[in-house]
Design a protein around this motif. Structure first.
Motif, PDB file in Angstrom:
ATOM      1  N   GLU A  57     -39.896  -7.968 -20.440  1.00  0.00           N
ATOM      2  CA  GLU A  57     -41.139  -7.703 -21.159  1.00  0.00           C
ATOM      3  C   GLU A  57     -42.541  -8.162 -19.724  1.00  0.00           C
ATOM      4  N   ALA A  83     -33.464 -14.927 -26.071  1.00  0.00           N
ATOM      5  CA  ALA A  83     -34.781 -14.749 -26.038  1.00  0.00           C
ATOM      6  C   ALA A  83     -35.720 -14.887 -24.927  1.00  0.00           C
ATOM      7  N   GLU A  84     -34.494 -15.899 -23.974  1.00  0.00           N
ATOM      8  CA  GLU A  84     -35.509 -15.881 -22.347  1.00  0.00           C
ATOM      9  C   GLU A  84     -34.652 -14.248 -21.918  1.00  0.00           C
ATOM     10  N   GLU A 112     -37.412 -12.037 -23.149  1.00  0.00           N
ATOM     11  CA  GLU A 112     -38.834 -12.832 -22.794  1.00  0.00           C
ATOM     12  C   GLU A 112     -38.694 -12.407 -20.735  1.00  0.00           C
ATOM     13  N   GLU A 113     -37.639 -12.136 -20.103  1.00  0.00           N
ATOM     14  CA  GLU A 113     -38.456 -11.529 -18.589  1.00  0.00           C
ATOM     15  C   GLU A 113     -38.117 -10.412 -18.146  1.00  0.00           C
TER      16      GLU A 113
END
Length: 105
Positions: A105, A98-99, A102-103
């Motif tokens: 995006e 998930a991290e 996120e990075e």
């Protein structure tokens, strides 16, 4: 706060043997806490999909009142003690994915 609970877990019955009536005790360990029980149910479902027995629950008073915030609104994900390390590794991998997403995006 005690993160361990013991629940009886009946042993599976073989078709060739009569039920013994004995139950083994399983030590359940909380591996994740969430805001509300719905998120805990999703996490428990993911762990179950990975082959890990998992339960989601919320404190009784919070569930009765319908709380989703605060201590009584906390959702808990519990697994049998022997699966705790494996469950935590899966949860850490999910968080890392998930991290990374996120990075990007």
């Amino acid at each position: 706060m005690d993160n361990n609970n013991t629940f009886p877990l009946s042993e599976p019955n073989d078709a060739d043997s009569a039920p013994s009536g004995d139950a083994q005790q399983v030590q359940w360990v909380v591996v994740e806490q969430t805001s509300g029980v719905m998120a805990a149910e999703i996490i428990a479902g993911r762990l179950q999909a990975e082959g890990i027995p998992a339960r989601a629950y919320q404190e009784g008073a919070g569930e009765a009142i319908g709380l989703i915030v605060g201590l009584l609104g906390t959702g808990h994900v519990a697994v049998p003690e022997e699966f705790a390390e494996q469950a935590r590794a899966i949860l850490e991998a999910i968080e890392a994915e998930a991290e990374a997403a996120e990075e990007e995006e």
